[in-house]
Design a protein around this motif. Sequence first.
Motif, short mmCIF file in Angstrom:
data_model
loop_
_atom_site.label_atom_id
_atom_site.label_comp_id
_atom_site.label_asym_id
_atom_site.label_seq_id
_atom_site.Cartn_x
_atom_site.Cartn_y
_atom_site.Cartn_z
N LYS A 2 0.94 -1.20 -0.12
CA LYS A 2 -0.06 -0.01 0.01
C LYS A 2 0.88 1.27 -0.06
N GLU A 76 -2.42 -1.24 -6.81
CA GLU A 76 -2.26 -2.68 -7.31
C GLU A 76 -3.62 -3.21 -7.82
N ASN A 77 -4.70 -2.81 -7.78
CA ASN A 77 -5.85 -3.13 -8.24
C ASN A 77 -6.55 -2.45 -9.49
N LYS A 82 -1.43 0.03 -13.05
CA LYS A 82 -0.52 -1.38 -12.34
C LYS A 82 0.45 -1.66 -13.59
N TYR A 87 5.65 -1.62 -13.40
CA TYR A 87 5.86 -1.23 -12.04
C TYR A 87 7.25 -0.54 -12.07
N ARG A 91 8.74 0.99 -8.60
CA ARG A 91 9.50 0.18 -7.59
C ARG A 91 10.94 0.68 -7.58
N HIS A 218 4.63 -9.61 -4.48
CA HIS A 218 5.15 -8.16 -4.93
C HIS A 218 5.17 -8.00 -6.55
N GLN A 219 4.43 -8.93 -7.09
CA GLN A 219 4.43 -8.64 -8.46
C GLN A 219 5.87 -8.24 -9.28
#
Length: 564
Positions: A2, A76-77, A82, A87, A91, A218-219
């Motif tokens: 989050k 993330e949704n 996303k 990312y 990141r 954490h994709q």
Amino acid sequence: MKILIEGEDYLIDQLTTVFDDPKFYNQNANNGRIISVGYYHSFEKKELIYMLPKVFMKDNQETVFGISKDELYNFENNETFKHNEEYKWIRQLLVYFYNSLTEYKRRIKNTSIVESSLAFELNTNLGNEEYSYLDLLLTFVNFYKKNKTTILYKHIEYKSNQAKKPKWEKTIRKSLPILDSKSMPIYIEIKNKKKVINSEEELLIYFFSILNKFNIEHQLHLKIDTSYTLIKGNKFEQLEKNGLSKLRKIKHRYFSDTLRRMYVLCEMYFSKTDTSSSKKKKEEFISVRNYNIVFEDMVDKLFSDKLDENKEVNSVSLDELKYNDDGKIIDHIFDYQSLIDTSDIFYIGDSKYYKSGNEANKLSKYKQFTYAKNIIQFNIDLLNDNQVYKDNIKYRDEITEGYNISPNFFIYGYIKDYKNFDDNKLKPKNEEPVKSYHYQNRLFDRDTLFVHQYEINFLYVLKSYSTFNDSKIIEFRDTTKKEFRNKFINFFNNPESSKFKLFSKEVDSQEAKNLVENNFKLLNGKCYYSSENKLIIAKYENDDSLDNLINSNQFEIEKLIVSK
């Protein structure tokens, strides 16, 4: 994961869902306002939380990412958000942000501030020698990226060595090979009658099971070869609880440097998640409530030279003037060529921590003027004791009793392009400086001060704080010092902006002394004898009292020289 933003309100139900402790927000009815900036991880809720600085908010309640704070919280949704460059930018931002907090934590323990509240500004339950969940995640990923070829080779090698009496027909029929660079097949799974346990494979299974867990949660978009056996789901949760004891049973099997480092990583992970010890932490965090202090230190590391702590006036050094007893670093200071000659002068600045686009209020400007006068007085006190801070620094000219111009500046952090970490984007915020004076027409008076305002890319400062080496910082300083000096020079070379027109005449010290003494009341605060033996007169607009003196003594228009 989050992402929240300092100073913003969120539903209290959202905050209690992600935080085990309310110390990071203030509750007001059904809302909670984030009061900290930092990193938080709950082992029980298995959630990573970032509380970003308010510079990521715009005034219109939109984030610099072009979405609202609530969309960022649930990013993330958000499918569009996303998959924006997979990312990469977010990141990168979060890693730099986390590293800035750990760098600040490292730097403040070495500070010379005595009895300050600074130590209480940083709130953490991580000791100096401890690592966080995020440290582990980043280390696992970096280790895998650097060593995946070696690990795959060892995996194939041991699989091949462990094959006893292979049944090639069954192997070819039921297994898919890997093709090497010459299109030769390499079989990972070899069918045989007797299965032989590969002791080194056990460590690989643990390592890649942990990496797979990071990858999913954490994709990370890592591509893990499917030939590895992975422990997943409930079995992995059980492994987290007793993995440390399992791992230590195979501790002495490994001699390769790569495998030994892999073992240490797995041991670090299981020591975090193993629940057999009652002393295990339920949460970990690094946070700070007054983030302006961190931002000031970030800018200070970029801009400021190391100060001499041995030069003192009344047992006070310039370093102590820079760092107040309350722990607040209110300025940035460096010495560089003065505006009017080849002597040096201190450039004095203050960083301003606001939402992107905001500007300093009147109180901040008054504080800056007060601090600049303290620096001037410190150097004058040294002069009165027949000392100087450095040989080439010159604040007051004894012949004219005029004061050298003290350059001042404000630095604001802003974010325009949230993907740009590599360009400082340093630029003037306003063309006209903020002014302070006792006598408007006296440029060389100690009370006449000018403050230029600049903006700098916050993301560049963030990255530089924990990644720049000394040579890169020095390169930035050299360029910036020239920019700041040239900005002031261009201002004073333009009478329409500065309201001053400069005139000069090359004379020896005795002639300059005679001219000043004979016209002291007229020239008081309006002239300065430079280190280049020039008597410089600053004529304010509509000040006709100087015209006769300038013309009769054949003064010529003076243009200050820019730095190259």
